[in-house]
Design a protein around this motif. Structure first.
Motif, PDB file in Angstrom:
ATOM      1  N   ALA A   1     -43.472 -11.516 -20.694  1.00 42.59           N
ATOM      2  CA  ALA A   1     -42.918 -11.492 -22.058  1.00 42.59           C
ATOM      3  C   ALA A   1     -43.752 -10.583 -22.956  1.00 42.59           C
ATOM      4  O   ALA A   1     -43.209  -9.870 -23.818  1.00 42.59           O
ATOM      5  N   ALA A   2     -45.059 -10.578 -22.738  1.00 41.51           N
ATOM      6  CA  ALA A   2     -45.941  -9.726 -23.544  1.00 41.51           C
ATOM      7  C   ALA A   2     -45.584  -8.257 -23.341  1.00 41.51           C
ATOM      8  O   ALA A   2     -45.516  -7.479 -24.304  1.00 41.51           O
ATOM      9  N   LEU A   3     -45.352  -7.880 -22.077  1.00 43.52           N
ATOM     10  CA  LEU A   3     -44.959  -6.490 -21.799  1.00 43.52           C
ATOM     11  C   LEU A   3     -43.624  -6.164 -22.471  1.00 43.52           C
ATOM     12  O   LEU A   3     -43.454  -5.115 -23.101  1.00 43.52           O
ATOM     13  N   TYR A   4     -42.652  -7.071 -22.324  1.00 41.86           N
ATOM     14  CA  TYR A   4     -41.342  -6.860 -22.944  1.00 41.86           C
ATOM     15  C   TYR A   4     -41.484  -6.714 -24.461  1.00 41.86           C
ATOM     16  O   TYR A   4     -40.857  -5.854 -25.081  1.00 41.86           O
ATOM     17  N   PHE A   5     -42.313  -7.564 -25.046  1.00 40.99           N
ATOM     18  CA  PHE A   5     -42.468  -7.517 -26.503  1.00 40.99           C
ATOM     19  C   PHE A   5     -43.073  -6.188 -26.941  1.00 40.99           C
ATOM     20  O   PHE A   5     -42.626  -5.584 -27.930  1.00 40.99           O
ATOM     21  N   LEU A   6     -44.094  -5.726 -26.213  1.00 39.93           N
ATOM     22  CA  LEU A   6     -44.751  -4.473 -26.609  1.00 39.93           C
ATOM     23  C   LEU A   6     -43.756  -3.308 -26.589  1.00 39.93           C
ATOM     24  O   LEU A   6     -43.807  -2.418 -27.435  1.00 39.93           O
ATOM     25  N   VAL A   7     -42.852  -3.306 -25.620  1.00 39.86           N
ATOM     26  CA  VAL A   7     -41.855  -2.235 -25.555  1.00 39.86           C
ATOM     27  C   VAL A   7     -40.766  -2.478 -26.608  1.00 39.86           C
ATOM     28  O   VAL A   7     -40.341  -1.556 -27.314  1.00 39.86           O
ATOM     29  N   ALA A   8     -40.331  -3.726 -26.732  1.00 38.67           N
ATOM     30  CA  ALA A   8     -39.176  -4.040 -27.569  1.00 38.67           C
ATOM     31  C   ALA A   8     -39.467  -3.958 -29.067  1.00 38.67           C
ATOM     32  O   ALA A   8     -38.579  -3.612 -29.854  1.00 38.67           O
ATOM     33  N   SER A   9     -40.694  -4.270 -29.470  1.00 35.98           N
ATOM     34  CA  SER A   9     -40.979  -4.324 -30.912  1.00 35.98           C
ATOM     35  C   SER A   9     -40.737  -2.962 -31.572  1.00 35.98           C
ATOM     36  O   SER A   9     -40.076  -2.862 -32.611  1.00 35.98           O
TER      37      SER A   9
ATOM     38  N   ILE B   1     -51.174 -11.186 -22.644  1.00 37.39           N
ATOM     39  CA  ILE B   1     -50.762 -12.092 -23.728  1.00 37.39           C
ATOM     40  C   ILE B   1     -51.598 -11.845 -24.988  1.00 37.39           C
ATOM     41  O   ILE B   1     -51.047 -11.771 -26.101  1.00 37.39           O
ATOM     42  N   ILE B   2     -52.908 -11.679 -24.804  1.00 35.50           N
ATOM     43  CA  ILE B   2     -53.773 -11.459 -25.970  1.00 35.50           C
ATOM     44  C   ILE B   2     -53.426 -10.121 -26.643  1.00 35.50           C
ATOM     45  O   ILE B   2     -53.336 -10.041 -27.875  1.00 35.50           O
ATOM     46  N   ALA B   3     -53.204  -9.084 -25.833  1.00 36.89           N
ATOM     47  CA  ALA B   3     -52.869  -7.767 -26.403  1.00 36.89           C
ATOM     48  C   ALA B   3     -51.569  -7.847 -27.206  1.00 36.89           C
ATOM     49  O   ALA B   3     -51.477  -7.329 -28.333  1.00 36.89           O
ATOM     50  N   ALA B   4     -50.564  -8.512 -26.627  1.00 39.54           N
ATOM     51  CA  ALA B   4     -49.276  -8.620 -27.330  1.00 39.54           C
ATOM     52  C   ALA B   4     -49.417  -9.445 -28.607  1.00 39.54           C
ATOM     53  O   ALA B   4     -48.821  -9.117 -29.642  1.00 39.54           O
TER      54      ALA B   4
ATOM     55  N   PHE C   1     -48.595  -8.178 -32.257  1.00 37.91           N
ATOM     56  CA  PHE C   1     -47.662  -8.946 -33.090  1.00 37.91           C
ATOM     57  C   PHE C   1     -48.272  -9.217 -34.468  1.00 37.91           C
ATOM     58  O   PHE C   1     -47.644  -8.975 -35.499  1.00 37.91           O
ATOM     59  N   LEU C   2     -49.517  -9.702 -34.469  1.00 32.10           N
ATOM     60  CA  LEU C   2     -50.179 -10.015 -35.751  1.00 32.10           C
ATOM     61  C   LEU C   2     -50.367  -8.741 -36.585  1.00 32.10           C
ATOM     62  O   LEU C   2     -50.160  -8.740 -37.807  1.00 32.10           O
ATOM     63  N   GLY C   3     -50.738  -7.658 -35.906  1.00 31.44           N
ATOM     64  CA  GLY C   3     -50.912  -6.377 -36.613  1.00 31.44           C
ATOM     65  C   GLY C   3     -49.616  -5.895 -37.232  1.00 31.44           C
ATOM     66  O   GLY C   3     -49.591  -5.450 -38.393  1.00 31.44           O
ATOM     67  N   LEU C   4     -48.537  -6.000 -36.464  1.00 31.23           N
ATOM     68  CA  LEU C   4     -47.235  -5.559 -36.994  1.00 31.23           C
ATOM     69  C   LEU C   4     -46.787  -6.419 -38.169  1.00 31.23           C
ATOM     70  O   LEU C   4     -46.270  -5.910 -39.175  1.00 31.23           O
ATOM     71  N   MET C   5     -47.004  -7.733 -38.044  1.00 35.01           N
ATOM     72  CA  MET C   5     -46.603  -8.629 -39.130  1.00 35.01           C
ATOM     73  C   MET C   5     -47.411  -8.338 -40.393  1.00 35.01           C
ATOM     74  O   MET C   5     -46.880  -8.341 -41.512  1.00 35.01           O
TER      75      MET C   5
ATOM     76  N   ALA D   1     -47.208   1.245 -29.189  1.00 34.55           N
ATOM     77  CA  ALA D   1     -47.051  -0.080 -28.566  1.00 34.55           C
ATOM     78  C   ALA D   1     -46.506   0.051 -27.147  1.00 34.55           C
ATOM     79  O   ALA D   1     -46.964  -0.642 -26.225  1.00 34.55           O
ATOM     80  N   ALA D   2     -45.532   0.957 -26.971  1.00 31.28           N
ATOM     81  CA  ALA D   2     -44.964   1.152 -25.631  1.00 31.28           C
ATOM     82  C   ALA D   2     -46.015   1.740 -24.687  1.00 31.28           C
ATOM     83  O   ALA D   2     -46.093   1.357 -23.513  1.00 31.28           O
ATOM     84  N   ALA D   3     -46.827   2.664 -25.208  1.00 34.58           N
ATOM     85  CA  ALA D   3     -47.876   3.256 -24.370  1.00 34.58           C
ATOM     86  C   ALA D   3     -48.894   2.204 -23.949  1.00 34.58           C
ATOM     87  O   ALA D   3     -49.363   2.198 -22.806  1.00 34.58           O
ATOM     88  N   LEU D   4     -49.221   1.303 -24.872  1.00 38.24           N
ATOM     89  CA  LEU D   4     -50.130   0.201 -24.536  1.00 38.24           C
ATOM     90  C   LEU D   4     -49.506  -0.660 -23.437  1.00 38.24           C
ATOM     91  O   LEU D   4     -50.185  -1.067 -22.480  1.00 38.24           O
ATOM     92  N   ALA D   5     -48.185  -0.909 -23.575  1.00 39.14           N
ATOM     93  CA  ALA D   5     -47.481  -1.669 -22.537  1.00 39.14           C
ATOM     94  C   ALA D   5     -47.566  -0.939 -21.202  1.00 39.14           C
ATOM     95  O   ALA D   5     -47.766  -1.571 -20.150  1.00 39.14           O
TER      96      ALA D   5
END
Lengths: 227, 284
Positions: free
Chosen positions: B15-23, B143-146, B150-154, B197-201
């Motif tokens: 889910a963390a990988l999906y989130f990093l790409v999807a955000s 999970i920690i990276a995502a 997430f917190l940074g984006l918010m 974010a995608a590159a990090l993913a």
């Protein structure tokens, strides 16, 4: 003249909405832009803001009006759209902050709309229609403008709120010229010194607002309403 | 119990990988109305630059270079290819699909089609016992990276002027422009954020799968699109929630059902959300 429009034409989805509309807006007072539904009033304002593609030309305070909408705003044109268009998911304060340019006059805005000060942290989407209209006006009035384009500010509002909005516009018009799209002829009579009637995307009549409103036959034939 | 814990943490890692790409994908679509099929290329750029640079510098530095490559790719794609095509949806789709295909072909031509072994740093190696399960550390890294992204984006969306512009632009881009704001700068910024974010993913996927291949971007992108639609276009919290649902569903169904059934269930979830809440879970 603060605004000169020459041969404004707009074609949307294959339909001609405006056909070579030409008119001028004097450097003071309120010019009412009236007409039946679908006459092209909102399209005229949107074209002048660069929100719709158009042919023809317009000059603003002697300079050719061109460029993106944000560039026209920075040139000194404030735009209050139809249906308020406040950002429902942002708070009142965020809506105001977003629209700030240069040195915004918060005192003026809160003087005109004291209610907004108390509702700063409230989501704009949860405001009443009248409060949203106040916010929509406040976003623009907090900045320095040389011309205001205001689209149906009293649409769908309760009579008491219509009176408040008209009073605000009357006060603003003392210092900034306004091109006002308005269906409420009582508001037009109160605010406008000159008027322009659009019909089928063409200019059907121009002259003094009182000359239009005092002539019942003219009003009925151009606007389809008696008063 | 141990199996459930392992599946849950692995699902959250996915889910963390999906989130990093999807955000980023979600912000780009929500604000700029661009369906960016080339988003997987940003992921590949991050993965391959990290992999390549790790031969010369420490993996941590290589990872930063990979993210920088993704940011740069996002900015260049927006400025050169997308900006001339705003409001021309069909052309945008053609260009981004073409770029995606060309990018994969280019990577295959340069690095070959076969997966390359990806280095695993010491901080992502080993296992940690949790409630009887032995969980590989790399899941927690994901999970920690995502969570940090997430917190940074918010924080960006909540506390910065550009965040305010992005939130407003997702609601009504035209009106933002009509308030005197050059919304194009915000477009470039969300492409840069999405690319980073995608590159990090991509780099973290390399660590997680221990390989990097030209196809990694496109395979993750499909599920990222599903996450974006389920979560709601333009919503970062929506993407986070949808990513968790999709990741967990995939893991549990693939384990307790047959292999591949998880993917089918994800598509079924997408269909259900589209019927129940067409604008996604985060729609108000």
């Amino acid at each position: 003249m603060i605004l000169d429009v020459a041969g404004l034409g707009v074609r949307l989805s294959g339909l001609d909405i405006l056909h070579g509309v030409s008119f001028s807006v004097p450097p003071s007072g309120v010019t009412a832009l009236v007409g039946r539904n679908g006459a092209g009033k909102t399209t005229t304002l949107r074209a002048l803001m660069g929100l719709s593609p158009y042919s023809g030309s317009a000059s603003f305070d002697g300079s050719v009006l061109s460029g993106r909408p944000d560039q026209r705003v920075l040139a000194g044109i404030g735009y209050v759209p139809e249906d308020r268009c406040v950002f429902a998911g942002l708070t009142v304060l965020e809506n105001l902050r977003l629209a700030e340019r240069g040195r915004p006059d918060h005192d003026l805005v809160y003087g005109l709309f004291p209610e907004l000060r108390d509702r700063g942290e409230q989501k704009a989407g949860s405001l009443s229609g009248g409060q949203q209209q106040m916010l929509s006006l406040a976003r623009v009035l907090q900045n320095t403008n040389r011309l205001l384009l205001v689209d149906e500010p009293t649409k769908g509002l309760a009579p008491r709120v219509v009176t408040s909005v008209a009073a605000v516009l009357e006060r603003v018009a003392a210092s900034v010229p306004i091109l006002l799209v308005e269906q409420n002829l009582a508001v037009v009579r109160r605010l406008a010194s000159s008027a322009l009637v659009l019909s089928g995307g063409r200019v059907a009549w121009t002259g003094g607002a009182d000359d239009l409103l005092d002539d019942a036959d003219l009003t009925k034939s151009l606007l389809g309403v008696g008063h | 119990m141990a199996t459930v814990v392992l599946l849950a943490v692995t699902g959250l890692g996915l889910a963390a990988l999906y989130f990093l790409v999807a955000s980023g994908l979600s912000l780009v679509f929500g604000l700029a109305d661009v369906l960016n099929f080339a988003h997987g290329l940003f992921l590949s750029a991050g993965a391959y630059v990290t992999w390549w640079a790790s031969s010369w510098v420490a993996l941590e530095v290589a990872l930063l270079l990979g993210v920088a490559a993704g940011v740069l790719a996002g900015v260049v794609v927006e400025l050169v290819l997308i900006r001339p095509l705003y409001s021309r949806t069909i052309e945008q789709v053609l260009v981004t699909v073409g770029l995606s295909l060309a990018g994969v072909a280019l990577l295959q031509a340069v690095f070959g089609a076969d997966p390359r072994p990806f280095p695993r740093p010491s901080w992502a190696a080993g296992v940690v016992p949790v409630l009887g399960a032995r969980i590989p550390v790399d899941r927690f890294v994901l999970i920690i990276a995502a969570a940090l992204v997430f917190l940074g984006l918010m924080a960006f969306l909540r506390y910065t002027r550009y965040g305010l512009i992005v939130r407003a632009g997702v609601e009504n881009r035209e009106m933002v422009s009509a308030l005197g704001i050059d919304v194009r700068k915000a477009f470039t910024l969300v492409f840069a954020i999405g690319g980073g974010a995608a590159a990090l993913a991509g780099a973290l996927a390399g660590i997680h799968f221990s390989t990097v291949s030209p196809a990694t971007g496109s395979s993750l992108l499909i599920f990222a699109f599903i996450v974006v639609v389920i979560g709601g276009m333009g919503s970062v919290p929506g993407s986070a929630l949808a990513a968790v649902l999709v990741g967990l569903l995939q893991q549990f169904v693939n384990y307790y059902g047959t292999s591949g059934a998880g993917d089918v269930c994800v598509v079924a979830l997408l269909a259900a959300v589209l019927l129940w809440r067409p604008k996604g879970l985060a729609a108000s």
